[in-house]
Every structure is written in C-alpha cells, then in structure tokens.
Design a protein around this motif. Structure first.
Motif, short mmCIF file in Angstrom:
data_model
loop_
_atom_site.label_atom_id
_atom_site.label_comp_id
_atom_site.label_asym_id
_atom_site.label_seq_id
_atom_site.Cartn_x
_atom_site.Cartn_y
_atom_site.Cartn_z
N ARG A 5 22.67 65.87 51.75
CA ARG A 5 21.30 65.34 52.32
C ARG A 5 20.02 65.45 51.38
O ARG A 5 19.15 64.64 51.74
CB ARG A 5 21.01 66.09 53.64
N THR A 16 16.69 57.32 59.45
CA THR A 16 16.63 57.28 57.72
C THR A 16 17.91 57.99 57.12
O THR A 16 18.37 58.89 57.60
CB THR A 16 15.35 57.98 57.30
N VAL A 17 18.38 57.47 56.06
CA VAL A 17 19.45 57.98 55.52
C VAL A 17 19.31 59.53 54.79
O VAL A 17 20.19 60.16 54.63
CB VAL A 17 20.16 56.91 54.31
N SER A 18 18.10 59.51 54.58
CA SER A 18 17.72 60.96 54.13
C SER A 18 18.05 61.85 55.30
O SER A 18 17.87 63.38 54.93
CB SER A 18 16.35 60.97 53.52
N SER A 19 17.98 61.80 56.38
CA SER A 19 18.43 62.85 57.42
C SER A 19 19.85 63.05 57.38
O SER A 19 20.14 64.19 58.20
CB SER A 19 18.03 62.28 58.98
N ASN A 51 16.18 52.53 52.67
CA ASN A 51 17.27 52.82 53.60
C ASN A 51 18.61 52.58 53.51
O ASN A 51 19.35 52.19 54.42
CB ASN A 51 16.71 52.75 55.06
N ARG A 60 21.14 56.76 46.58
CA ARG A 60 20.54 56.40 47.56
C ARG A 60 19.09 55.90 47.32
O ARG A 60 18.34 56.29 46.46
CB ARG A 60 20.37 57.63 48.52
N ASP A 61 18.71 54.88 47.95
CA ASP A 61 17.11 54.20 48.12
C ASP A 61 16.59 54.66 49.50
O ASP A 61 16.80 53.89 50.43
CB ASP A 61 17.29 52.88 47.60
N ASN A 62 15.76 55.55 49.54
CA ASN A 62 15.22 55.85 50.74
C ASN A 62 14.14 54.78 50.90
O ASN A 62 14.02 54.53 52.41
CB ASN A 62 14.28 57.16 50.44
N GLY A 114 19.74 64.63 48.59
CA GLY A 114 19.86 63.53 47.62
C GLY A 114 20.02 64.06 46.20
O GLY A 114 20.13 63.22 45.07
#
Length: 124
Positions: free
Chosen positions: A53, A28-31, A77, A72-74, A55
C-alpha cells in the motif's frame, strides 16, 4: 469500494513485451495493496506481482522475477504490470486485485476486489 478494469492484453511472440493497465475508480489505488494474478486454462489462479500500500515495496513470483515490474501512477489512479521477455508459459488471463491490508500477500483469498481480467497469449 473500488472498481478495477484491466486492459493491455493481446497476442504476442516469445521475447516480446506488454504493459497491462489496471484502472481504478471509486477509490484511490493508494488506499490498497495491489496485486496481479493470472490463471491459465485448467490451472489455479496464481500470484504474479504485488505492490504494498505504501507504494514503496514490491513482491514477485519467482517465475517472473527480473522480467515483470509492477508500478502505480497515483495521478492516473492506475496500476501497471510491465512484462518483458514474455514466454509461452506466461499465457493466461491476468487479473488485478486490491486488498485493504498493508501488504500485497500472494494469496488470492486475501484480496477484496477484482477486475474482470485481460487475456495474454504468448506464441513460441
């Protein structure tokens, strides 16, 4: 390990807008802290925008501040770069990148993963 694929580039006129997308897979991009960089012919790769990170915080190069927005759209992703009021000097290949550090620093060497890039050409 994350894989990144950019899209959304194209040929536009000065003053137009584009939205670049960076679709992530594998993690996941949130990582990650995420960054957008660009490279014009004959020039070094330069930092454009970054998203920490968490966001919650962003960073921009002075040349794009007020015109570009990273987000960012979690759920999807995906990381975006909204580019408004484009100028001919924005012409470049745009790459998204991911780093395991917390902050999106403006140094290409700090990023661990890169997409292949998408071409943005702005005509005058």
């Amino acid at each position: 390990q994350v894989q990144l694929v950019e899209s959304g580039g194209g040929l536009v006129q000065a003053g137009d807008s584009l939205r670049l997308s960076c679709a992530a897979s594998g993690r996941t991009v949130s990582s990650y802290a995420m960054g957008w960089f660009r490279q014009a012919p004959g020039k070094e790769r330069e930092f454009v925008a970054g998203l920490h990170r968490s966001g919650g915080s962003t960073a921009y190069a002075d040349s794009v501040k007020g015109r570009f927005t990273i987000s960012r759209d979690n759920a999807k992703n995906t990381v975006y770069l909204q580019m408004n009021n484009l100028k001919p000097e924005d012409t470049a290949v745009y790459h998204c990148a991911a780093t395991l550090t917390f902050r999106a620093v403006p140094i290409a060497g700090a990023y661990d993963y890169w997409g292949q890039g998408t071409q943005v050409t702005v005509s005058s």
